[in-house]
Design a protein around this motif. Structure first.
Motif, PDB file in Angstrom:
ATOM      1  N   HIS A  17      -4.547  -4.654  -0.128  1.00  0.00           N
ATOM      2  CA  HIS A  17      -4.723  -4.483  -1.574  1.00  0.00           C
ATOM      3  C   HIS A  17      -4.932  -3.012  -1.927  1.00  0.00           C
ATOM      4  N   ARG A  18      -4.418  -2.636  -3.076  1.00  0.00           N
ATOM      5  CA  ARG A  18      -4.514  -1.242  -3.520  1.00  0.00           C
ATOM      6  C   ARG A  18      -5.974  -0.771  -3.538  1.00  0.00           C
ATOM      7  N   ALA A  19      -6.879  -1.636  -3.969  1.00  0.00           N
ATOM      8  CA  ALA A  19      -8.291  -1.256  -4.067  1.00  0.00           C
ATOM      9  C   ALA A  19      -8.914  -0.950  -2.706  1.00  0.00           C
ATOM     10  N   ASP A  20      -8.303  -1.456  -1.636  1.00  0.00           N
ATOM     11  CA  ASP A  20      -8.837  -1.250  -0.295  1.00  0.00           C
ATOM     12  C   ASP A  20      -8.256  -0.017   0.396  1.00  0.00           C
ATOM     13  N   MET A  21      -7.239   0.607  -0.209  1.00  0.00           N
ATOM     14  CA  MET A  21      -6.574   1.743   0.419  1.00  0.00           C
ATOM     15  C   MET A  21      -7.399   3.015   0.228  1.00  0.00           C
ATOM     16  N   GLN A  22      -7.550   3.790   1.307  1.00  0.00           N
ATOM     17  CA  GLN A  22      -8.239   5.066   1.234  1.00  0.00           C
ATOM     18  C   GLN A  22      -7.412   6.073   0.428  1.00  0.00           C
ATOM     19  N   ALA A  23      -8.076   6.969  -0.273  1.00  0.00           N
ATOM     20  CA  ALA A  23      -7.355   7.986  -1.040  1.00  0.00           C
ATOM     21  C   ALA A  23      -6.604   8.947  -0.125  1.00  0.00           C
ATOM     22  N   ASP A  24      -7.155   9.175   1.054  1.00  0.00           N
ATOM     23  CA  ASP A  24      -6.543  10.064   2.048  1.00  0.00           C
ATOM     24  C   ASP A  24      -5.813   9.209   3.082  1.00  0.00           C
ATOM     25  N   PRO A  25      -4.486   9.374   3.241  1.00  0.00           N
ATOM     26  CA  PRO A  25      -3.761   8.545   4.205  1.00  0.00           C
ATOM     27  C   PRO A  25      -4.210   8.736   5.640  1.00  0.00           C
ATOM     28  N   LEU A  26      -4.751   9.908   5.968  1.00  0.00           N
ATOM     29  CA  LEU A  26      -5.239  10.127   7.331  1.00  0.00           C
ATOM     30  C   LEU A  26      -6.434   9.218   7.614  1.00  0.00           C
ATOM     31  N   GLN A  27      -7.289   9.034   6.615  1.00  0.00           N
ATOM     32  CA  GLN A  27      -8.424   8.133   6.787  1.00  0.00           C
ATOM     33  C   GLN A  27      -7.956   6.683   6.897  1.00  0.00           C
TER      34      GLN A  27
ATOM     35  N   PHE B  76      -5.050   5.788   8.123  1.00  0.00           N
ATOM     36  CA  PHE B  76      -4.475   5.698   9.460  1.00  0.00           C
ATOM     37  C   PHE B  76      -5.570   5.556  10.507  1.00  0.00           C
ATOM     38  N   GLU B  77      -6.634   6.305  10.356  1.00  0.00           N
ATOM     39  CA  GLU B  77      -7.754   6.250  11.307  1.00  0.00           C
ATOM     40  C   GLU B  77      -8.320   4.837  11.382  1.00  0.00           C
ATOM     41  N   GLN B  78      -8.477   4.176  10.253  1.00  0.00           N
ATOM     42  CA  GLN B  78      -8.982   2.804  10.244  1.00  0.00           C
ATOM     43  C   GLN B  78      -8.046   1.877  11.011  1.00  0.00           C
ATOM     44  N   TRP B  79      -6.751   1.999  10.733  1.00  0.00           N
ATOM     45  CA  TRP B  79      -5.783   1.120  11.397  1.00  0.00           C
ATOM     46  C   TRP B  79      -5.655   1.441  12.880  1.00  0.00           C
ATOM     47  N   MET B  80      -5.724   2.708  13.233  1.00  0.00           N
ATOM     48  CA  MET B  80      -5.645   3.077  14.644  1.00  0.00           C
ATOM     49  C   MET B  80      -6.835   2.518  15.409  1.00  0.00           C
ATOM     50  N   GLN B  81      -8.016   2.593  14.848  1.00  0.00           N
ATOM     51  CA  GLN B  81      -9.193   2.052  15.520  1.00  0.00           C
ATOM     52  C   GLN B  81      -9.062   0.549  15.727  1.00  0.00           C
ATOM     53  N   SER B  82      -8.517  -0.150  14.738  1.00  0.00           N
ATOM     54  CA  SER B  82      -8.289  -1.594  14.891  1.00  0.00           C
ATOM     55  C   SER B  82      -7.287  -1.854  15.999  1.00  0.00           C
TER      56      SER B  82
ATOM     57  N   LEU C 257       3.818  17.051  14.042  1.00  0.00           N
ATOM     58  CA  LEU C 257       4.450  16.645  12.795  1.00  0.00           C
ATOM     59  C   LEU C 257       3.432  16.771  11.672  1.00  0.00           C
ATOM     60  N   ILE C 258       3.788  17.553  10.666  1.00  0.00           N
ATOM     61  CA  ILE C 258       2.918  17.771   9.509  1.00  0.00           C
ATOM     62  C   ILE C 258       3.342  16.794   8.426  1.00  0.00           C
ATOM     63  N   PRO C 259       2.547  15.771   8.153  1.00  0.00           N
ATOM     64  CA  PRO C 259       2.998  14.675   7.296  1.00  0.00           C
ATOM     65  C   PRO C 259       3.171  15.050   5.826  1.00  0.00           C
ATOM     66  N   GLU C 260       4.253  14.514   5.264  1.00  0.00           N
ATOM     67  CA  GLU C 260       4.525  14.653   3.835  1.00  0.00           C
ATOM     68  C   GLU C 260       4.672  13.284   3.181  1.00  0.00           C
ATOM     69  N   HIS C 261       4.746  12.248   4.011  1.00  0.00           N
ATOM     70  CA  HIS C 261       5.023  10.904   3.509  1.00  0.00           C
ATOM     71  C   HIS C 261       4.454   9.892   4.498  1.00  0.00           C
ATOM     72  N   PHE C 262       3.670   8.940   3.999  1.00  0.00           N
ATOM     73  CA  PHE C 262       3.156   7.832   4.816  1.00  0.00           C
ATOM     74  C   PHE C 262       3.596   6.520   4.170  1.00  0.00           C
ATOM     75  N   GLU C 263       3.824   5.514   5.005  1.00  0.00           N
ATOM     76  CA  GLU C 263       3.981   4.159   4.485  1.00  0.00           C
ATOM     77  C   GLU C 263       3.210   3.192   5.379  1.00  0.00           C
ATOM     78  N   PHE C 264       2.339   2.387   4.761  1.00  0.00           N
ATOM     79  CA  PHE C 264       1.562   1.378   5.474  1.00  0.00           C
ATOM     80  C   PHE C 264       2.125   0.004   5.120  1.00  0.00           C
ATOM     81  N   TRP C 265       2.457  -0.768   6.147  1.00  0.00           N
ATOM     82  CA  TRP C 265       3.112  -2.074   5.990  1.00  0.00           C
ATOM     83  C   TRP C 265       2.256  -3.150   6.638  1.00  0.00           C
ATOM     84  N   GLN C 266       1.959  -4.181   5.878  1.00  0.00           N
ATOM     85  CA  GLN C 266       1.214  -5.323   6.386  1.00  0.00           C
ATOM     86  C   GLN C 266       2.062  -6.576   6.234  1.00  0.00           C
ATOM     87  N   GLY C 267       2.360  -7.243   7.349  1.00  0.00           N
ATOM     88  CA  GLY C 267       3.137  -8.467   7.291  1.00  0.00           C
ATOM     89  C   GLY C 267       2.398  -9.555   6.530  1.00  0.00           C
ATOM     90  N   ARG C 268       3.132 -10.314   5.715  1.00  0.00           N
ATOM     91  CA  ARG C 268       2.547 -11.397   4.932  1.00  0.00           C
ATOM     92  C   ARG C 268       3.409 -12.650   5.024  1.00  0.00           C
TER      93      ARG C 268
END
Length: 215
Positions: free
Chosen positions: A20-30, A32-38, A180-191
Motif C-alpha cells: 500500500h502507498r501509505a506503507d511505502m518509505q519516502a526514501d527508496p533506499l530505506q 529496499f533495506e526493509q525488503w532486503m532484510q526480509s 550503480l547510482i540509482p535514478e529509478h526504482f520499482e517495487f513489485w509485490q505479487g498479488r
C-alpha cells in the motif's frame, strides 16, 4: 499435449499481503533495506543475487546474475573482471539495471541508473577478503575470453598458487568494482489473480516521486 502447451498451462498463484502507498518509505533506499532484510531472513543464500542488465554501444542487451556486495546512499556495488562482457558494455554505455527476485516473498525490485567504476583500492580491499581459491580464479582468468580446455585454467591456478605459496596474491588491475547510482526504482509485490502491486520511485528535481503502476 506439446511441450509448448505444457509450459503455457503452468500457473502460479500469488498469496502475499498487499503493498500500500501509505506503507511505502519516502526514501527508496530505506524501502529496499526493509525488503532486503526480509529476504535475508527468509533465504539468506540467495538474497543478494541480482540480475545485471547491460547493453553495448549498438543497443544489444545482455543479462547475467551477479552478487550485490555493498549498498548505501552512494549506490549499489558489485565486483568483476573489467575485461568481461559486462565490463566492455559499461565502458561503451555506462548505464544498467539491476533486478532482485525474491521468490519466497513474491517480490521483485528493479533499480536503474548510471554506473561508475570504483577506485582500485575498493576492489583490492574486497579482493583480499575473498577466499584464496576465489582470488586465484579471478587472477588467472580473462573473463569471457575463449579457452581451449578447463585443464588450462587449472594449471594456471596451480602455477599462481605455487608462485605465491606464502604470500598475498596481488589484486589484478583488471579486476575491481562498479557502483550503480540509482535514478529509478520499482517495487513489485505479487498479488492474487495477477493484480500485482507496483510502485515506481523517480527523481524529480532532487526529490523522489512515488507512483502506483498498473500490473
Amino acid at each position: 499435449m506439446s511441450e509448448t502447451s505444457e509450459i503455457s498451462a503452468l500457473r502460479r498463484e500469488y498469496v502475499a499481503a498487499g503493498l500500500h502507498r501509505a506503507d511505502m518509505q519516502a526514501d527508496p533506499l530505506q524501502q529496499f533495506e526493509q525488503w532486503m532484510q526480509s529476504a535475508l531472513e527468509a533465504h539468506p543464500d540467495d538474497a543478494t543475487s541480482m540480475t545485471l542488465a547491460t547493453a553495448d554501444a549498438e543497443g544489444w542487451p545482455s543479462a547475467r546474475i551477479v552478487l550485490l556486495k555493498r549498498y548505501d546512499s552512494r549506490g549499489f556495488c558489485w565486483f568483476t573482471d573489467f575485461r568481461s562482457e559486462k565490463g566492455q558494455h559499461l565502458a561503451e554505455n555506462p548505464k544498467a539495471e539491476l533486478l532482485f527476485y525474491w521468490r519466497g516473498l513474491e517480490r521483485q525490485v528493479r533499480i536503474r541508473g548510471r554506473v561508475e567504476q570504483l577506485p582500485y583500492a575498493d576492489g583490492e580491499t574486497y579482493f583480499h577478503q575473498r577466499p584464496r581459491g576465489s582470488q586465484l580464479s579471478a587472477a588467472i582468468s580473462s573473463q569471457t575470453e575463449v579457452i581451449d580446455h578447463r585443464s588450462t585454467l587449472e594449471e594456471r591456478v596451480e602455477a599462481l598458487d605455487s608462485q605465491y605459496a606464502d604470500q598475498v596474491i596481488p589484486c589484478p588491475e583488471t579486476w575491481g568494482g562498479y557502483c550503480l547510482i540509482p535514478e529509478h526504482f520499482e517495487f513489485w509485490q505479487g498479488r492474487e489473480n495477477r493484480l500485482h502491486d507496483r510502485f515506481r520511485y523517480t527523481q524529480v528535481e532532487g526529490q523522489w516521486q512515488i507512483e502506483r503502476l498498473q500490473p
